[in-house]
Design a protein around this motif. Structure first.
Motif, PDB file in Angstrom:
ATOM      1  N   UNK A  88       0.853  -1.182   0.000  1.00 51.73           N
ATOM      2  CA  UNK A  88       0.000   0.000   0.000  1.00 51.73           C
ATOM      3  C   UNK A  88       0.888   1.231   0.000  1.00 51.73           C
ATOM      4  N   UNK A  89       0.863   1.976  -1.067  1.00 54.24           N
ATOM      5  CA  UNK A  89       1.655   3.200  -1.126  1.00 54.24           C
ATOM      6  C   UNK A  89       0.970   4.196  -2.027  1.00 54.24           C
ATOM      7  N   UNK A  90       0.692   5.369  -1.507  1.00 54.54           N
ATOM      8  CA  UNK A  90       0.010   6.377  -2.284  1.00 54.54           C
ATOM      9  C   UNK A  90       0.085   7.723  -1.594  1.00 54.54           C
ATOM     10  N   UNK A  91      -0.890   8.561  -1.904  1.00 55.66           N
ATOM     11  CA  UNK A  91      -0.947   9.913  -1.364  1.00 55.66           C
ATOM     12  C   UNK A  91      -2.333  10.138  -0.770  1.00 55.66           C
ATOM     13  N   UNK A  92      -2.414  11.014   0.192  1.00 54.81           N
ATOM     14  CA  UNK A  92      -3.688  11.403   0.770  1.00 54.81           C
ATOM     15  C   UNK A  92      -3.628  12.846   1.216  1.00 54.81           C
ATOM     16  N   UNK A  93      -4.754  13.381   1.670  1.00 54.53           N
ATOM     17  CA  UNK A  93      -4.749  14.738   2.215  1.00 54.53           C
ATOM     18  C   UNK A  93      -5.803  14.856   3.301  1.00 54.53           C
ATOM     19  N   UNK A  94      -5.561  15.760   4.230  1.00 51.85           N
ATOM     20  CA  UNK A  94      -6.444  15.934   5.378  1.00 51.85           C
ATOM     21  C   UNK A  94      -7.721  16.637   4.941  1.00 51.85           C
ATOM     22  N   UNK A  95      -8.872  16.073   5.335  1.00 53.67           N
ATOM     23  CA  UNK A  95     -10.150  16.754   5.139  1.00 53.67           C
ATOM     24  C   UNK A  95     -10.341  17.800   6.228  1.00 53.67           C
ATOM     25  N   UNK A  96     -10.333  17.363   7.470  1.00 52.47           N
ATOM     26  CA  UNK A  96     -10.349  18.222   8.648  1.00 52.47           C
ATOM     27  C   UNK A  96     -10.013  17.352   9.847  1.00 52.47           C
ATOM     28  N   UNK A  97      -9.663  17.978  10.949  1.00 50.93           N
ATOM     29  CA  UNK A  97      -9.293  17.259  12.161  1.00 50.93           C
ATOM     30  C   UNK A  97      -8.306  16.142  11.832  1.00 50.93           C
ATOM     31  N   UNK A  98      -8.710  14.887  12.080  1.00 50.84           N
ATOM     32  CA  UNK A  98      -7.813  13.750  11.848  1.00 50.84           C
ATOM     33  C   UNK A  98      -8.308  12.833  10.729  1.00 50.84           C
ATOM     34  N   UNK A 121      -1.366   1.144   8.698  1.00 48.15           N
ATOM     35  CA  UNK A 121      -1.205   2.246   7.763  1.00 48.15           C
ATOM     36  C   UNK A 121      -0.789   3.517   8.508  1.00 48.15           C
ATOM     37  N   UNK A 122       0.157   4.243   7.924  1.00 49.06           N
ATOM     38  CA  UNK A 122       0.568   5.517   8.501  1.00 49.06           C
ATOM     39  C   UNK A 122       0.498   6.614   7.450  1.00 49.06           C
ATOM     40  N   UNK A 181      -0.326   7.058  12.823  1.00 45.67           N
ATOM     41  CA  UNK A 181      -0.927   5.798  12.407  1.00 45.67           C
ATOM     42  C   UNK A 181      -2.427   5.995  12.232  1.00 45.67           C
ATOM     43  N   UNK A 182      -3.015   5.207  11.340  1.00 51.14           N
ATOM     44  CA  UNK A 182      -4.453   5.261  11.091  1.00 51.14           C
ATOM     45  C   UNK A 182      -5.167   4.200  11.921  1.00 51.14           C
ATOM     46  N   UNK A 183      -6.405   4.486  12.267  1.00 52.53           N
ATOM     47  CA  UNK A 183      -7.237   3.487  12.930  1.00 52.53           C
ATOM     48  C   UNK A 183      -7.436   2.301  11.991  1.00 52.53           C
ATOM     49  N   UNK A 184      -7.722   1.145  12.556  1.00 52.61           N
ATOM     50  CA  UNK A 184      -7.835  -0.085  11.752  1.00 52.61           C
ATOM     51  C   UNK A 184      -9.137  -0.148  10.956  1.00 52.61           C
ATOM     52  N   UNK A 185     -10.110   0.682  11.310  1.00 51.10           N
ATOM     53  CA  UNK A 185     -11.391   0.686  10.613  1.00 51.10           C
ATOM     54  C   UNK A 185     -11.547   1.994   9.838  1.00 51.10           C
ATOM     55  N   UNK A 213     -12.531   5.912  -3.394  1.00 51.44           N
ATOM     56  CA  UNK A 213     -12.032   6.776  -2.343  1.00 51.44           C
ATOM     57  C   UNK A 213     -12.152   6.069  -1.001  1.00 51.44           C
ATOM     58  N   UNK A 214     -11.354   6.504  -0.055  1.00 46.93           N
ATOM     59  CA  UNK A 214     -11.391   5.968   1.299  1.00 46.93           C
ATOM     60  C   UNK A 214     -11.115   7.107   2.274  1.00 46.93           C
ATOM     61  N   UNK A 215     -11.763   7.058   3.427  1.00 47.51           N
ATOM     62  CA  UNK A 215     -11.541   8.047   4.471  1.00 47.51           C
ATOM     63  C   UNK A 215     -10.948   7.343   5.686  1.00 47.51           C
ATOM     64  N   UNK A 216      -9.728   7.729   6.021  1.00 48.39           N
ATOM     65  CA  UNK A 216      -9.032   7.189   7.189  1.00 48.39           C
ATOM     66  C   UNK A 216      -9.169   8.145   8.367  1.00 48.39           C
ATOM     67  N   UNK A 217      -9.172   7.596   9.572  1.00 46.98           N
ATOM     68  CA  UNK A 217      -9.102   8.423  10.764  1.00 46.98           C
ATOM     69  C   UNK A 217      -7.762   8.162  11.441  1.00 46.98           C
ATOM     70  N   UNK A 218      -6.994   9.224  11.624  1.00 46.69           N
ATOM     71  CA  UNK A 218      -5.678   9.084  12.239  1.00 46.69           C
ATOM     72  C   UNK A 218      -5.797   9.027  13.756  1.00 46.69           C
ATOM     73  N   UNK A 219      -4.872   8.327  14.370  1.00 46.47           N
ATOM     74  CA  UNK A 219      -4.840   8.262  15.826  1.00 46.47           C
ATOM     75  C   UNK A 219      -4.492   9.637  16.398  1.00 46.47           C
TER      76      UNK A 219
END
Length: 431
Positions: free
Chosen positions: A178-188, A212-213, A231-235, A245-251
């Motif tokens: 898994x290797x790519x780019x992302x950007x913050x929507x808001x908060x985490x 994932x980090x 690090x990102x949450x597991x869910x 698209x995918x939305x990750x929540x960072x710790x």
């Protein structure tokens, strides 16, 4: 992974006078001797020749004779061991073959091309039509405006500031799982591409061994000494393969790479309040981490649906006088679904297209307009290539407003978690 081999224009044993049973065109320019053919790993010789487009239909029951050692290869064998070798095609002694030679080659977008065009370009490609005037305007005039817009200091400063929200997304081991780019929507919350996680997700959950980090500030000359990460949450908050698209929540706690401790590390400001509609002037700019490298910026311009075919042909035009197998490239990108983004295709009005050097590792990058608003998420491109080399004929992005609007229609509670945030109501989705 692809393998390249070469077919001699002269037939081999029992085939010297039967080249009309091999090639669609028999008037091959004298300066050319070999046809460059490539096939994917595991593909048979017969499949590679059939998809090439310059050999007669139904060519089968033949062998390849190595020009150096005369060893033979059956047409049913795979191409994996043929890379870089040169061969002559040998037909059975009886000369019988199922091959038929149609009067003309069917082109990618125009079935009315003349046979004379096929003969003129048999050793290289179908002739690329109508690109000199239209694409000259597209590249010189329109791209000139793009260069002017994104070279202005105030825009560049604003993009650099907004680019702090862009992060490198990868698994904990740093491999290409898994290797790519992302950007913050808001908060985490981080937005990225769903296809990055094809091999490491089940439902909405990462596999147990995947962590994932998101790396921020990965943009110095020596990036390994100055970035910080979360690090990102597991869910996943959400993941959608159709809209990619995918939305990750960072710790909550991040770490500085050198100190390996929180050290007041904070997630950069998000871009949700910078969402905007598709730009009307065609200007665009990507910020991402191609090939896992440091952060890069690439100004470009949108290619309208009616100009996409010309843009693809323009990309292939430099190969017209070489032995690169244009028909093979066309078959490859057709199999990837490039027809869906052309006029009349199912995705023609659902994506924005452009040319950029940022495709490998840049999926998930934000795409900005000249007003420095984010209008799209870079998704991918239509690629072809050879062993140790791959490129793309055209790239595309999904409009962000389309993603949010459709997800709200399909899943009314999709962005419930966003509604409590003030930036939600300031975002471009309300345009």
């Amino acid at each position: 992974k692809c393998f390249v081999f070469f077919i001699d224009k002269e037939g081999g044993e029992n085939t010297k006078s039967k080249t009309h049973l091999i090639f669609r065109c028999n008037r091959i320019p004298v300066q050319f001797r070999y046809f460059c053919v490539y096939g994917a790993k595991g593909m048979t010789v017969e499949e590679a020749v059939r998809r090439d487009g310059r050999f007669v239909d139904g060519l089968t029951n033949f062998t390849l004779s190595d020009n150096e050692n005369k060893f033979t290869t059956k047409c049913t064998e795979i191409v994996d061991n043929l890379d870089g070798r040169k061969f002559q095609i040998c037909l059975p002694k009886t000369g019988k073959t199922k091959a038929t030679n149609p009067p003309q080659v069917v082109q990618e977008q125009d079935s009315t091309q003349q046979t004379s065009q096929e003969e003129e370009n048999a050793s290289a490609s179908p002739k690329v039509q109508n690109i000199e005037t239209t694409l000259k305007n597209l590249k010189e005039e329109k791209f000139g405006k793009v260069q002017q817009s994104f070279s202005e200091a105030h825009r560049l400063e604003k993009l650099l500031k907004l680019g702090k929200s862009v992060c490198k997304v990868l698994d904990d081991q740093g491999s290409d799982v898994c290797q790519g780019t992302g950007f913050v929507l808001f908060d985490r919350f981080v937005l990225t591409s769903a296809h990055l996680f094809d091999k490491c997700v089940q439902g909405k959950n990462l596999l147990d061994h995947i962590y994932i980090s998101a790396r921020f500030q990965y943009d110095d000359l020596d990036p390994e000494t100055n970035y910080f990460y979360f690090y990102a949450e597991k869910t996943f908050i959400d993941i959608d393969n159709e809209l990619d698209f995918a939305v990750l929540e960072l710790k909550t706690e991040g770490q500085n790479f050198l100190q390996n401790k929180p050290d007041n590390v904070k997630v950069p400001a998000g871009l949700l309040d910078r969402f905007g509609p598709l730009p009307g002037n065609g200007e665009a700019c990507l910020i991402g981490h191609p090939a896992g490298s440091v952060k890069k910026i690439d100004p470009t311009c949108i290619i309208e649906p009616e100009k996409r075919e010309e843009a693809v042909n323009d990309h292939l035009a430099p190969h017209e006088t070489t032995l690169v197998t244009i028909m093979s490239v066309i078959e490859t990108i057709k199999s990837q679904g490039i027809g869906s983004i052309m006029v009349g295709g199912t995705k023609a009005d659902k994506v924005e297209t452009y040319n950029t050097f940022m495709y490998h590792g840049a999926s998930g990058s934000p795409v900005f307009g000249a007003d420095c608003r984010v209008f799209g998420i870079h998704t991918g491109g239509f690629t072809y290539g050879f062993q140790r080399h791959e490129t793309s004929v055209i790239e595309y992005a999904h409009p962000l407003l389309t993603i949010f609007e459709k997800k709200q229609q399909i899943r009314p509670n999709f962005d419930d978690s966003f509604k409590s945030h003030p930036d939600y109501f300031l975002s471009g989705r309300n345009y």
